[in-house]
Scaffold this motif. Structure first.
Motif, short mmCIF file in Angstrom:
data_model
loop_
_atom_site.label_atom_id
_atom_site.label_comp_id
_atom_site.label_asym_id
_atom_site.label_seq_id
_atom_site.Cartn_x
_atom_site.Cartn_y
_atom_site.Cartn_z
N LEU A 146 -3.15 18.06 -1.28
CA LEU A 146 -2.35 18.28 -2.47
C LEU A 146 -1.55 17.02 -2.75
CD1 LEU A 146 -1.04 20.08 -4.70
CD2 LEU A 146 0.67 20.73 -2.98
N SER A 147 -1.66 16.48 -3.96
CA SER A 147 -0.93 15.27 -4.32
C SER A 147 -0.37 15.43 -5.73
CB SER A 147 -1.81 14.03 -4.23
OG SER A 147 -3.01 14.20 -4.97
N ALA A 148 0.79 14.81 -5.97
CA ALA A 148 1.41 14.93 -7.29
C ALA A 148 2.37 13.77 -7.54
CB ALA A 148 2.17 16.25 -7.40
N TYR A 149 2.46 13.36 -8.81
CA TYR A 149 3.44 12.36 -9.27
C TYR A 149 4.32 13.01 -10.34
CZ TYR A 149 0.74 8.32 -7.45
OH TYR A 149 0.08 7.39 -6.67
N HIS A 150 5.57 12.57 -10.38
CA HIS A 150 6.43 12.87 -11.53
C HIS A 150 7.05 11.56 -12.00
CE1 HIS A 150 9.12 14.76 -14.35
NE2 HIS A 150 10.14 14.11 -13.82
N ARG A 174 12.10 0.44 -16.85
CA ARG A 174 10.72 0.89 -17.04
C ARG A 174 10.55 2.36 -16.66
NH1 ARG A 174 11.09 -2.61 -19.84
NH2 ARG A 174 9.94 -4.56 -19.97
N LEU A 175 10.74 2.72 -15.39
CA LEU A 175 10.46 4.09 -15.00
C LEU A 175 11.11 4.45 -13.68
CD1 LEU A 175 8.21 3.95 -12.50
CD2 LEU A 175 6.66 3.41 -14.37
N ASP A 176 11.22 5.78 -13.45
CA ASP A 176 11.52 6.37 -12.15
C ASP A 176 10.33 7.24 -11.80
OD1 ASP A 176 14.40 5.65 -11.52
OD2 ASP A 176 14.64 6.53 -13.50
N ARG A 177 9.80 7.07 -10.58
CA ARG A 177 8.58 7.80 -10.21
C ARG A 177 8.70 8.36 -8.80
NH1 ARG A 177 3.49 4.87 -11.99
NH2 ARG A 177 3.87 6.19 -13.82
N HIS A 178 8.16 9.56 -8.61
CA HIS A 178 8.17 10.22 -7.31
C HIS A 178 6.76 10.73 -7.00
CE1 HIS A 178 12.60 10.27 -7.49
NE2 HIS A 178 12.40 10.50 -8.78
N TYR A 179 6.40 10.68 -5.72
CA TYR A 179 5.07 11.10 -5.29
C TYR A 179 5.18 11.95 -4.04
CZ TYR A 179 0.49 10.61 -2.96
OH TYR A 179 -0.70 10.86 -2.31
N ASP A 183 0.86 -1.18 0.00
CA ASP A 183 0.00 0.00 0.00
C ASP A 183 0.90 1.23 0.00
OD1 ASP A 183 -2.07 1.78 0.19
OD2 ASP A 183 -2.48 1.41 2.30
N ILE A 184 1.63 1.41 -1.11
CA ILE A 184 2.57 2.49 -1.28
C ILE A 184 2.17 3.23 -2.55
CG2 ILE A 184 5.01 3.10 -1.52
CD1 ILE A 184 5.66 0.30 -0.37
N PRO A 185 2.05 4.54 -2.54
CA PRO A 185 1.53 5.25 -3.71
C PRO A 185 2.27 4.99 -5.02
CG PRO A 185 1.55 6.71 -1.82
CD PRO A 185 2.24 5.45 -1.39
N VAL A 186 3.55 4.62 -4.95
CA VAL A 186 4.32 4.38 -6.17
C VAL A 186 4.48 2.90 -6.48
CG1 VAL A 186 5.58 6.55 -6.06
CG2 VAL A 186 6.48 4.54 -4.87
N GLN A 208 -2.80 -0.26 -8.80
CA GLN A 208 -3.52 0.68 -7.93
C GLN A 208 -2.63 1.88 -7.61
OE1 GLN A 208 -6.51 -1.31 -5.50
NE2 GLN A 208 -5.82 -0.11 -3.77
N SER A 209 -1.60 2.11 -8.42
CA SER A 209 -0.65 3.20 -8.16
C SER A 209 -1.16 4.52 -8.73
CB SER A 209 0.72 2.86 -8.74
OG SER A 209 1.23 1.70 -8.15
#
Length: 433
Positions: free
Chosen positions: A243-247, A219-224, A139-142, A313-314
């Motif tokens: 406030l929430s954001a992904y890059h 595949r990817l690098d992602r930050h939340y 259960d981790i956003p990324v 579910q990310s």
């Protein structure tokens, strides 16, 4: 960059270990057997998508028993524990049009009659820091396991979680297998390596802050990031700002999997998506408004079939129902209302209704060439849920969910396509010990 982030996290964990601010969880352990817990969740799930514009419908109906057996920690400076998680399922009816990640299928696309999955894990704990190795739900956003289907998505690997400093939660982990909800193979998603790290901090009773990152090989690098603030008002009401954001930066090896790709296969693709929501609560009433926007040269993509491994579910964003409103350059707004019928002496019954509208979407043809930059989508969502509050069936729940989704013509093939969806979930939890 990744090495610097990992070094920073290691320093934080080390600082936490030598500066404990409150009582040790391990010192309160009662024993391997004494603290053991076991449960079974009996779930009956039905998911039907009525597709439009000549697209075939999908429909799945099945039942499962999801088992969770978890020992307590042994006593001592270092405690050890173990557990088992898994599921055993059967289809209900023919399921000739199965789909939607519900039921595994044979090579001829026919549904399995019955199937079972799962695994084991071991844990070690010192003070307030726990390391878990084996099959896990995340259960981790990324890096998030899909729990919105009949059975959950599993990961295999190691996760370290530290709560040594009061109100600060630190995590770091590495996972090498990913099993989607409709897969028999424990590494069906062919995940080679996913490294995850992050921190969650409760500044006070009003403000919570969080940051998480992941590096998925090839595949990817992602930050939340997330900031959540609750403001108390008069007459026992409140306002909550979120406030929430992904890059996301995709590796070029992943270009072939981007269904919202614009340009050539050797181009560089990135996306930022941000959302701000405000929720007003007064008694049984909750009203939320949200604005969400995508930036970059592609939309936000996650859980792409068997090819990425970031979990289906990310997407920890407010404008996420059947559609996630994540198209290339898309902007979207939402109005949501939730009512708790406990105020009418029906505790456990709730109703949520929401409308989301997205616009300015860049659409592509099958070759990935942009054909429009002003497409639209919209969704009208309703859900009713009832949870039994007492008696022999306490905590059993029935959830009925419906989505009405429509998109403009040029966006039909890029994403979901016009759909009416029904989901019916009956959950009966049984505590074994």
């Amino acid at each position: 960059m990744l090495k610097a982030q990992q070094l920073t996290l290691a320093v934080l964990v080390n600082a936490a270990l030598i500066s404990t601010a409150f009582a040790s969880e391990q010192s309160e352990s009662k024993g391997f057997v004494e603290d053991a817990e076991g449960s079974v969740l009996f779930r009956t799930g039905y998911l039907h998508r009525d597709k439009k514009n000549g697209v075939d419908d999908t429909s799945s109906f099945a039942q499962t028993a999801i088992v969770n057996l978890d020992s307590g920690f042994t006593k001592g400076t270092v405690g050890f524990a173990a557990g088992i998680i898994g599921d055993a399922s059967i289809k209900l009816g023919e399921n000739a049009h199965t789909g939607n990640d519900m039921i595994p299928t044979h090579n001829d696309d026919s549904a399995y009659d019955h199937w079972a999955r799962g695994g084991a894990y071991v844990k070690a704990r010192i003070s307030n820091t726990t390391a878990t190795y084996g099959t896990q739900l995340l259960d981790i956003p990324v890096l998030a396991s899909n729990t919105a289907r009949l059975v959950p998505e599993y990961y295999t690997g190691v996760l370290v979680e530290s709560n040594e400093i009061n109100n600060l939660n630190l995590i770091a982990g590495k996972f090498t297998e990913n099993q989607l909800s409709n897969q028999i193979n424990s590494d069906g998603a062919k995940l080679e390596r996913a490294i995850v790290w992050g921190a969650k901090y409760k500044a006070n009773d009003q403000l919570n802050l969080a940051y998480y990152g992941t590096d998925i090989k090839d595949r990817l690098d992602r930050h939340y990031i997330n900031a959540n603030f609750t403001q108390g008002l008069a007459d026992k009401s409140s306002l909550t700002y979120d406030l929430s954001a992904y890059h996301t930066k995709w590796d070029k090896d992943a270009n072939q999997y981007l269904y919202s790709q614009i340009g050539e296969s050797n181009d560089s693709f990135d996306n930022s998506i941000a959302a701000l929501s405000t929720t007003y609560n007064r008694g049984p009433h909750n009203v939320m408004v949200a604005y969400q926007q995508n930036f970059g040269n592609t939309g936000y993509d996650y859980g792409l079939g068997t090819n990425v491994g970031d979990g289906k579910q990310s997407i920890y964003m407010p404008n996420s129902y059947l559609s996630d409103f994540i198209g290339n350059d898309e902007k979207s707004v939402q109005l949501q209302y939730t009512y708790d019928f406990g105020a009418l002496n029906v505790p456990g019954l709730s109703w949520t209704s929401a409308f989301v509208y997205g616009w300015d979407i860049k659409a592509t043809d099958n070759a990935g060439t942009m054909i429009s930059d002003n497409e639209e989508e919209r969704e009208f969502f309703n859900q009713v849920k009832y949870t039994v509050q007492s008696g022999f069936a306490k905590d059993a729940s029935l959830r009925l969910r419906h989505s009405y989704y429509r998109a403009s013509n040029n966006y039909q093939n890029n994403y979901i396509g016009d759909t009416n969806e029904w989901r019916i979930w009956l959950d009966i939890p049984v505590k074994l010990f």
